[in-house]
Design a protein around this motif. Structure first.
Motif, PDB file in Angstrom:
ATOM      1  N   HIS A 106       0.489  18.860 -16.113  1.00  0.00           N
ATOM      2  CA  HIS A 106       1.295  17.836 -15.443  1.00  0.00           C
ATOM      3  C   HIS A 106       1.468  18.175 -13.969  1.00  0.00           C
ATOM      4  O   HIS A 106       1.677  19.335 -13.613  1.00  0.00           O
ATOM      5  N   PHE A 107       1.378  17.171 -13.106  1.00  0.00           N
ATOM      6  CA  PHE A 107       1.622  17.365 -11.683  1.00  0.00           C
ATOM      7  C   PHE A 107       3.093  17.084 -11.413  1.00  0.00           C
ATOM      8  O   PHE A 107       3.591  15.981 -11.651  1.00  0.00           O
ATOM      9  N   ASP A 108       3.789  18.100 -10.946  1.00  0.00           N
ATOM     10  CA  ASP A 108       5.249  18.130 -10.970  1.00  0.00           C
ATOM     11  C   ASP A 108       5.925  17.458  -9.777  1.00  0.00           C
ATOM     12  O   ASP A 108       7.089  17.080  -9.860  1.00  0.00           O
ATOM     13  N   TYR A 109       5.232  17.341  -8.646  1.00  0.00           N
ATOM     14  CA  TYR A 109       5.803  16.738  -7.440  1.00  0.00           C
ATOM     15  C   TYR A 109       4.782  15.794  -6.813  1.00  0.00           C
ATOM     16  O   TYR A 109       3.580  15.906  -7.065  1.00  0.00           O
ATOM     17  N   TYR A 110       5.259  14.890  -5.986  1.00  0.00           N
ATOM     18  CA  TYR A 110       4.348  14.087  -5.184  1.00  0.00           C
ATOM     19  C   TYR A 110       5.014  13.716  -3.857  1.00  0.00           C
ATOM     20  O   TYR A 110       6.228  13.497  -3.785  1.00  0.00           O
ATOM     21  N   ALA A 111       4.191  13.709  -2.817  1.00  0.00           N
ATOM     22  CA  ALA A 111       4.624  13.215  -1.512  1.00  0.00           C
ATOM     23  C   ALA A 111       4.201  11.757  -1.416  1.00  0.00           C
ATOM     24  O   ALA A 111       3.057  11.411  -1.709  1.00  0.00           O
ATOM     25  N   LEU A 112       5.119  10.910  -1.004  1.00  0.00           N
ATOM     26  CA  LEU A 112       4.881   9.462  -0.965  1.00  0.00           C
ATOM     27  C   LEU A 112       4.997   8.954   0.464  1.00  0.00           C
ATOM     28  O   LEU A 112       5.970   9.255   1.161  1.00  0.00           O
ATOM     29  N   VAL A 113       3.998   8.187   0.893  1.00  0.00           N
ATOM     30  CA  VAL A 113       4.025   7.523   2.195  1.00  0.00           C
ATOM     31  C   VAL A 113       4.017   6.017   1.953  1.00  0.00           C
ATOM     32  O   VAL A 113       3.136   5.498   1.254  1.00  0.00           O
ATOM     33  N   ARG A 114       4.988   5.309   2.514  1.00  0.00           N
ATOM     34  CA  ARG A 114       5.080   3.864   2.342  1.00  0.00           C
ATOM     35  C   ARG A 114       5.526   3.225   3.645  1.00  0.00           C
ATOM     36  O   ARG A 114       5.989   3.916   4.576  1.00  0.00           O
ATOM     37  N   SER A 115       5.389   1.909   3.724  1.00  0.00           N
ATOM     38  CA  SER A 115       5.771   1.161   4.918  1.00  0.00           C
ATOM     39  C   SER A 115       7.021   0.334   4.649  1.00  0.00           C
ATOM     40  O   SER A 115       7.203  -0.207   3.556  1.00  0.00           O
ATOM     41  N   LEU A 133       7.229   5.686   6.241  1.00  0.00           N
ATOM     42  CA  LEU A 133       8.261   6.609   5.792  1.00  0.00           C
ATOM     43  C   LEU A 133       7.666   7.573   4.781  1.00  0.00           C
ATOM     44  O   LEU A 133       6.832   7.189   3.955  1.00  0.00           O
ATOM     45  N   GLY A 134       8.109   8.833   4.836  1.00  0.00           N
ATOM     46  CA  GLY A 134       7.629   9.842   3.894  1.00  0.00           C
ATOM     47  C   GLY A 134       8.761  10.427   3.084  1.00  0.00           C
ATOM     48  O   GLY A 134       9.874  10.619   3.583  1.00  0.00           O
ATOM     49  N   SER A 135       8.484  10.708   1.812  1.00  0.00           N
ATOM     50  CA  SER A 135       9.488  11.309   0.943  1.00  0.00           C
ATOM     51  C   SER A 135       8.802  12.194  -0.093  1.00  0.00           C
ATOM     52  O   SER A 135       7.643  11.981  -0.437  1.00  0.00           O
ATOM     53  N   LEU A 136       9.534  13.202  -0.565  1.00  0.00           N
ATOM     54  CA  LEU A 136       9.035  14.122  -1.581  1.00  0.00           C
ATOM     55  C   LEU A 136       9.809  13.880  -2.871  1.00  0.00           C
ATOM     56  O   LEU A 136      11.044  13.805  -2.857  1.00  0.00           O
ATOM     57  N   GLY A 181       0.810  -1.212   0.000  1.00  0.00           N
ATOM     58  CA  GLY A 181       0.000   0.000   0.000  1.00  0.00           C
ATOM     59  C   GLY A 181       0.843   1.261   0.000  1.00  0.00           C
ATOM     60  O   GLY A 181       1.919   1.315   0.632  1.00  0.00           O
ATOM     61  N   TYR A 182       0.350   2.290  -0.702  1.00  0.00           N
ATOM     62  CA  TYR A 182       1.047   3.566  -0.806  1.00  0.00           C
ATOM     63  C   TYR A 182       0.017   4.694  -0.782  1.00  0.00           C
ATOM     64  O   TYR A 182      -1.076   4.564  -1.352  1.00  0.00           O
ATOM     65  N   LEU A 183       0.381   5.805  -0.126  1.00  0.00           N
ATOM     66  CA  LEU A 183      -0.465   6.995  -0.103  1.00  0.00           C
ATOM     67  C   LEU A 183       0.328   8.151  -0.695  1.00  0.00           C
ATOM     68  O   LEU A 183       1.516   8.332  -0.369  1.00  0.00           O
ATOM     69  N   LEU A 184      -0.316   8.929  -1.562  1.00  0.00           N
ATOM     70  CA  LEU A 184       0.387   9.996  -2.273  1.00  0.00           C
ATOM     71  C   LEU A 184      -0.434  11.275  -2.281  1.00  0.00           C
ATOM     72  O   LEU A 184      -1.664  11.246  -2.319  1.00  0.00           O
ATOM     73  N   ASN A 193      13.411  13.644   2.428  1.00  0.00           N
ATOM     74  CA  ASN A 193      12.484  12.972   3.327  1.00  0.00           C
ATOM     75  C   ASN A 193      11.539  13.980   3.966  1.00  0.00           C
ATOM     76  O   ASN A 193      11.906  15.142   4.181  1.00  0.00           O
ATOM     77  N   ILE A 194      10.328  13.546   4.305  1.00  0.00           N
ATOM     78  CA  ILE A 194       9.354  14.399   4.956  1.00  0.00           C
ATOM     79  C   ILE A 194       8.731  13.636   6.121  1.00  0.00           C
ATOM     80  O   ILE A 194       8.780  12.410   6.177  1.00  0.00           O
TER      81      ILE A 194
END
Length: 204
Positions: free
Chosen positions: A85-94, A100-103, A72-75, A117-118
């Motif tokens: 176009h969407f230029d960035y995304y924040a990603l949450v993963r396990s 863990l969060g990253s941009l 599973g991933y949340l963005l 990291n975020i």
């Protein structure tokens, strides 16, 4: 003078009442129906008024960090340049033990690259919050657009269940909060009446 003091008190109280309104007026939350299989079907994405903003996902089902490991991933996706176009995304993963969060910078013709990291945290098994530093995004206008999504793969989602929030379009957020302008009309004018000077009398 008493009128002037009352007027100043009125303006101060008016501005104090307007500050909470302007602090939250631009932030929009997205709700979503129960329309996707799997653990990461999102009920709501709440955006906090703080800077940097915090995006809180709330799902319909409870889940653990171990259950979404490699599944599973949340963005949160951001349009900062002003095109489609969407230029960035924040990603949450396990990683199996913690979230863990990253941009990331989402490039069109080259591979995505990690900006940094975020911070990510949870308050219960239905919610996860990610804080996104907007100063790490190369925003080229006075506002940005965002939408959220989740991906989950399991026995009930063998081909990956994707939930998009909102289902279509994106939410627009200004980068600078509007500042309330207080206009006081009419402006009080204080007129000082001169004290009459007593007439001199001639001595007899």
């Amino acid at each position: 003078m008493k009128r002037v003091l009352l007027l100043v008190l009125f303006v101060v109280l008016t501005v104090a009442a307007l500050v909470p309104f302007f602090a939250q007026a631009s932030h929009q939350n997205a709700t979503d129906p129960n329309d996707v299989q799997g653990l990461l079907d999102v009920r709501r994405v709440h955006v906090s008024p703080e800077r940097p903003p915090r995006y809180t996902f709330r799902t319909f089902r409870r889940w653990t960090v171990a259950e979404v490991w490699d599944a599973g991933y949340l963005l949160v996706h951001f349009d900062s340049f002003g095109n489609q176009h969407f230029d960035y995304y924040a990603l949450v993963r396990s990683n199996g033990n913690e979230l863990l969060g990253s941009l990331w910078r989402d490039r069109i013709r080259r591979s995505d690259y990690k900006v940094g990291n975020i911070k990510v945290w949870r308050t219960d098994r239905e919610r996860v919050t990610v804080r996104v530093p907007l100063d790490r995004l190369n925003v080229r206008r006075a506002y940005y657009r965002w939408y959220a999504s989740t991906l989950f793969t399991s026995d009930v989602c063998p081909h990956t269940c994707i939930d998009r929030i909102p289902d279509g379009g994106a939410i627009e957020e200004p980068l600078v909060e509007p500042t309330p302008t207080i206009t006081v009309t009419p402006t009080p004018t204080i007129t000082v009446t001169p004290t009459p000077t007593p007439k001199k009398t001639k001595s007899p």
